[in-house]
Design a protein around this motif. Structure first.
Motif, mmCIF file in Angstrom:
data_model
loop_
_atom_site.group_PDB
_atom_site.id
_atom_site.type_symbol
_atom_site.label_atom_id
_atom_site.label_comp_id
_atom_site.label_asym_id
_atom_site.label_seq_id
_atom_site.Cartn_x
_atom_site.Cartn_y
_atom_site.Cartn_z
ATOM 1 N N HIS A 1 0.684 65.320 -10.077
ATOM 2 C CA HIS A 1 1.978 65.856 -10.509
ATOM 3 C C HIS A 1 3.081 65.381 -9.573
ATOM 4 N N LEU A 2 4.142 64.815 -10.148
ATOM 5 C CA LEU A 2 5.237 64.283 -9.335
ATOM 6 C C LEU A 2 6.096 65.409 -8.784
ATOM 7 N N ALA A 3 6.320 65.360 -7.471
ATOM 8 C CA ALA A 3 7.212 66.313 -6.825
ATOM 9 C C ALA A 3 8.607 65.725 -6.682
ATOM 10 N N ALA A 4 8.667 64.479 -6.262
ATOM 11 C CA ALA A 4 9.957 63.844 -6.004
ATOM 12 C C ALA A 4 9.996 62.450 -6.605
ATOM 13 N N LEU A 5 11.191 62.061 -6.994
ATOM 14 C CA LEU A 5 11.413 60.741 -7.587
ATOM 15 C C LEU A 5 12.660 60.125 -6.946
ATOM 16 N N PRO A 6 12.587 59.839 -5.643
ATOM 17 C CA PRO A 6 13.712 59.134 -5.004
ATOM 18 C C PRO A 6 13.725 57.679 -5.457
ATOM 19 N N TYR A 7 14.843 57.023 -5.244
ATOM 20 C CA TYR A 7 14.958 55.635 -5.685
ATOM 21 C C TYR A 7 15.020 54.703 -4.490
ATOM 22 N N SER A 8 14.299 53.598 -4.604
ATOM 23 C CA SER A 8 14.210 52.608 -3.533
ATOM 24 C C SER A 8 14.128 51.228 -4.148
ATOM 25 N N SER A 9 14.620 50.249 -3.415
ATOM 26 C CA SER A 9 14.513 48.870 -3.882
ATOM 27 C C SER A 9 13.197 48.232 -3.471
ATOM 28 N N GLY A 10 12.388 48.967 -2.696
ATOM 29 C CA GLY A 10 11.119 48.406 -2.269
ATOM 30 C C GLY A 10 11.336 47.148 -1.449
ATOM 31 N N THR A 11 10.582 46.102 -1.754
ATOM 32 C CA THR A 11 10.721 44.861 -1.001
ATOM 33 C C THR A 11 11.752 43.931 -1.618
ATOM 34 N N THR A 12 12.161 44.200 -2.838
ATOM 35 C CA THR A 12 13.095 43.297 -3.496
ATOM 36 C C THR A 12 13.669 43.959 -4.740
ATOM 37 N N GLY A 13 14.731 43.381 -5.266
ATOM 38 C CA GLY A 13 15.242 43.761 -6.578
ATOM 39 C C GLY A 13 16.065 45.033 -6.602
ATOM 40 N N ARG A 14 16.265 45.524 -7.828
ATOM 41 C CA ARG A 14 17.065 46.720 -8.049
ATOM 42 C C ARG A 14 16.286 47.973 -7.655
ATOM 43 N N ALA A 15 17.027 49.081 -7.500
ATOM 44 C CA ALA A 15 16.393 50.337 -7.138
ATOM 45 C C ALA A 15 15.432 50.789 -8.233
ATOM 46 N N LYS A 16 14.296 51.331 -7.801
ATOM 47 C CA LYS A 16 13.255 51.779 -8.718
ATOM 48 C C LYS A 16 12.864 53.204 -8.355
ATOM 49 N N GLY A 17 12.450 53.983 -9.338
ATOM 50 C CA GLY A 17 12.001 55.335 -9.088
ATOM 51 C C GLY A 17 10.646 55.335 -8.396
ATOM 52 N N VAL A 18 10.593 55.929 -7.206
ATOM 53 C CA VAL A 18 9.354 55.982 -6.427
ATOM 54 C C VAL A 18 8.641 57.295 -6.752
ATOM 55 N N MET A 19 7.476 57.199 -7.340
ATOM 56 C CA MET A 19 6.740 58.386 -7.782
ATOM 57 C C MET A 19 5.931 58.963 -6.619
ATOM 58 N N LEU A 20 6.409 60.089 -6.102
ATOM 59 C CA LEU A 20 5.740 60.772 -5.004
ATOM 60 C C LEU A 20 5.156 62.080 -5.522
ATOM 61 N N THR A 21 3.858 62.216 -5.424
ATOM 62 C CA THR A 21 3.182 63.421 -5.890
ATOM 63 C C THR A 21 3.270 64.530 -4.846
ATOM 64 N N HIS A 22 2.873 65.739 -5.262
ATOM 65 C CA HIS A 22 2.761 66.833 -4.289
ATOM 66 C C HIS A 22 1.787 66.438 -3.188
ATOM 67 N N ALA A 23 0.688 65.780 -3.565
ATOM 68 C CA ALA A 23 -0.302 65.364 -2.568
ATOM 69 C C ALA A 23 0.302 64.390 -1.562
ATOM 70 N N ASN A 24 1.164 63.477 -2.023
ATOM 71 C CA ASN A 24 1.835 62.547 -1.116
ATOM 72 C C ASN A 24 2.669 63.295 -0.082
ATOM 73 N N LEU A 25 3.500 64.228 -0.542
ATOM 74 C CA LEU A 25 4.402 64.930 0.374
ATOM 75 C C LEU A 25 3.653 65.902 1.269
ATOM 76 N N VAL A 26 2.593 66.515 0.762
ATOM 77 C CA VAL A 26 1.758 67.384 1.596
ATOM 78 C C VAL A 26 1.088 66.561 2.686
ATOM 79 N N ALA A 27 0.537 65.404 2.316
ATOM 80 C CA ALA A 27 -0.093 64.528 3.297
ATOM 81 C C ALA A 27 0.912 64.103 4.358
ATOM 82 N N ALA A 28 2.131 63.750 3.935
ATOM 83 C CA ALA A 28 3.145 63.286 4.878
ATOM 84 C C ALA A 28 3.442 64.337 5.942
#
Length: 536
Positions: free
Chosen positions: A179-206
């Motif tokens: 389940h996605l908790a946050a959807l911040p936008y980042s350009s990653g390594t190149t290109g236009r900004a993209k929605g970064v899919m961060l789950t609850h597990a991602n943010l809990v782990a962080a």
């Protein structure tokens, strides 16, 4: 060679962000001050914060918000940001955060791409938000104000009114792993900004991964000057401090005098900064006018920090100085210099617990190993761990380019290894420009420049700057016979983008250098001295 953190793995519980941060609040915790409005001085205890989060979640659910719905949050740092962010998560929603300086066009693009069904903002940002929400198809009933709505016409529901309804939080069941908790936008390594899919597990782990390396506790007070809409502010500063039961003092924007006042007045102990703030703390004479003796640790992130600068700041404040490395796609931290000072602050140190990393020669694909002495050859830093994003929203191609089949994420940063496996970032493969810690995607500016009728080609690269890190520098090819000045180019871009994305240097050139395959030779342009454009 795959390397690991020197620290043992930490347990990452299978819980939501809300359960991690607020599920164990005891009576003593509830009385602690969680948030202070640095401007007004108003405080919010952990008990009050938890209650407001529940009530806001209840109000959203009563208005039709369902698990998985995306809510856009566009506000500066303030206690209400925390209530809104965690209230949406409590209701099962997903938050996409917006830069508070975005123009209506930039807001509209993110609302559409993220599929946002609600928009949360504050009165001062409402005009830009209304232009964007109208373009994105959101109605007035889908717009909420986080303040009291003073100065507006009363059309929009406000956070105080929603909280006053006293609704309980809804009962929602979600899978933290997916389940996605946050959807911040980042350009990653190149290109236009993209929605970064961060789950609850991602943010809990962080949060859990940071705990062994950032010795923050309930006695610490943190000035929240870096924006919560940025993953650094969201995950490390906001969530990390709440987890530690510390106190956050929010400021809506960086003003050095206000920042120093807050540190002195609230006896702040932990500073999270980006390099431009580190420069100010090290060199500005105003710093001498304030008592900063309470500061025990400063952590720099968001852009590379010069070793000499880090050492000078530590000496001036009489504190420990650390440098971290991360990306939005890593939730965000993967490496940090150890707090014991055993590694230079010019290094990003070692991986956090549960993180594996390797350096890969970008030409041969060969994995590098720590040398017996000195530094290794240069390779791309790649990272694997529970903090790695689920992928880019609706962009499987970009996801596949970034996350390799074996789970390692390509950071796009070139680094070297020391004998103990410590990492020194030396350059970037990626095209992204970092201006004062903010991402500036060249592709976005190039696309904008090409809409100007007098421009037939353009490329944007970063130019090194001691204070800002990098300045966006445009090489522009004018249409034959067209009259166009550098000031006109700067003004054209400035009217259409957030301030941090402005083009700061303009060079006119006859052609943009490209390879036989048509790829722009950015490295050649980055190395050119100022005034090296070939055009008149």
């Amino acid at each position: 060679m795959i390397l690991r953190s020197p620290l043992p793995d930490v347990a990452v519980p299978d819980v939501t962000v809300h359960e991690l941060l607020f599920g164990t609040l005891g009576d003593a915790d509830r009385e602690r001050i969680a948030l202070v409005d640095g401007v007004s001085g108003q405080t919010l205890t952990y008990g009050e914060l938890a209650e407001r989060i529940d009530r806001f979640a209840g109000a959203l659910a009563a208005r039709g918000l369902r698990p998985g719905d995306v809510v856009a949050l566009n506000a500066p740092n303030c206690p209400e940001f925390a209530v809104a962010f965690h209230g949406v998560l409590r209701a099962g929603g997903t938050v996409t955060t917006l830069n508070a300086l975005y123009t209506p066009a930039e807001i509209t693009a993110q609302l559409r791409d993220a599929g946002a069904v609600r928009y949360l903002t504050v009165g001062p940002l409402l005009p830009a938000g209304l232009a964007a929400t109208a373009a994105a198809g959101l109605s007035a009933s889908q717009v909420y104000l986080l303040d009291d709505g003073a100065g507006t016409d009363g059309t929009y529901e406000t956070l105080p009114a929603l909280l006053a309804e006293g609704r309980p939080a809804p009962r929602v069941t979600i899978d933290p792993a997916t389940h996605l908790a946050a959807l911040p936008y980042s350009s990653g390594t190149t290109g236009r900004a993209k929605g970064v899919m961060l789950t609850h597990a991602n943010l809990v782990a962080a949060v859990r991964q940071n705990e062994p390396v950032l010795p923050q506790n309930s006695e610490d007070t943190v000035p929240a000057i870096l924006p919560f809409f940025h993953i650094y502010g969201m995950s490390v500063i906001l969530n990390g401090t709440l987890r530690a039961r510390g106190t956050l003092v929010t400021l809506p924007r960086f003003d050095l005098a206000e920042f120093l006042r807050v540190i002195q007045e609230w006896r702040c102990t932990f500073l999270y900064v980006a390099p431009p703030i580190a420069v100010a703390l090290t060199k500005h004479p105003l710093v001498r006018e304030y008592d900063l003796s309470s500061v025990r640790l400063v952590v720099s992130g968001a852009a590379p920090l010069d070793e000499a600068l880090g050492e000078a700041l530590a000496a001036r404040l009489g504190c420990r100085m650390l440098q971290g490395f991360g990306m939005t796609e890593l939730s965000p931290v993967s490496h940090l210099t150890p707090v014991d000072g055993s590694v230079s602050v010019g290094s990003i140190g070692f991986a956090l617990p549960n993180v594996e990393y390797r350096l890969v020669d970008p030409e041969t694909g060969h994995e590098l190993a720590p040398p017996a002495e000195g530094l290794s050859e240069t390779g791309e830093l790649q990272v694997r761990g529970p903090n790695v994003m689920a992928g880019y929203l609706n962009n499987p191609e970009a996801t596949a380019e970034t996350i390799l089949p074996d789970g390692f994420l390509r950071t796009g940063d070139l680094a070297r290894l020391g004998p103990r496996g410590e990492v020194y970032v030396v350059d970037r493969l990626k095209e992204l420009i970092k201006y004062k810690g903010y991402q500036v995607p060249p592709a976005e500016l190039e696309a904008l420049l090409l809409t100007h009728p007098a421009i037939v080609d353009a490329v944007v690269v970063g130019y090194p700057d001691e204070t800002a890190g990098e300045l966006p520098r445009a090489f522009v090819v004018r249409r034959p016979g067209a009259e166009l000045t550098a000031d006109e180019v700067v003004a054209f871009v400035a009217e259409r983008v957030a301030p941090h994305k402005k083009v700061r240097i303009v060079e006119f050139t006859d052609t943009v250098p490209k390879s036989a395959s048509g790829k722009i030779l950015r490295k050649d342009l980055r190395s050119l001295p100022l005034g090296a454009g070939t055009g008149a």
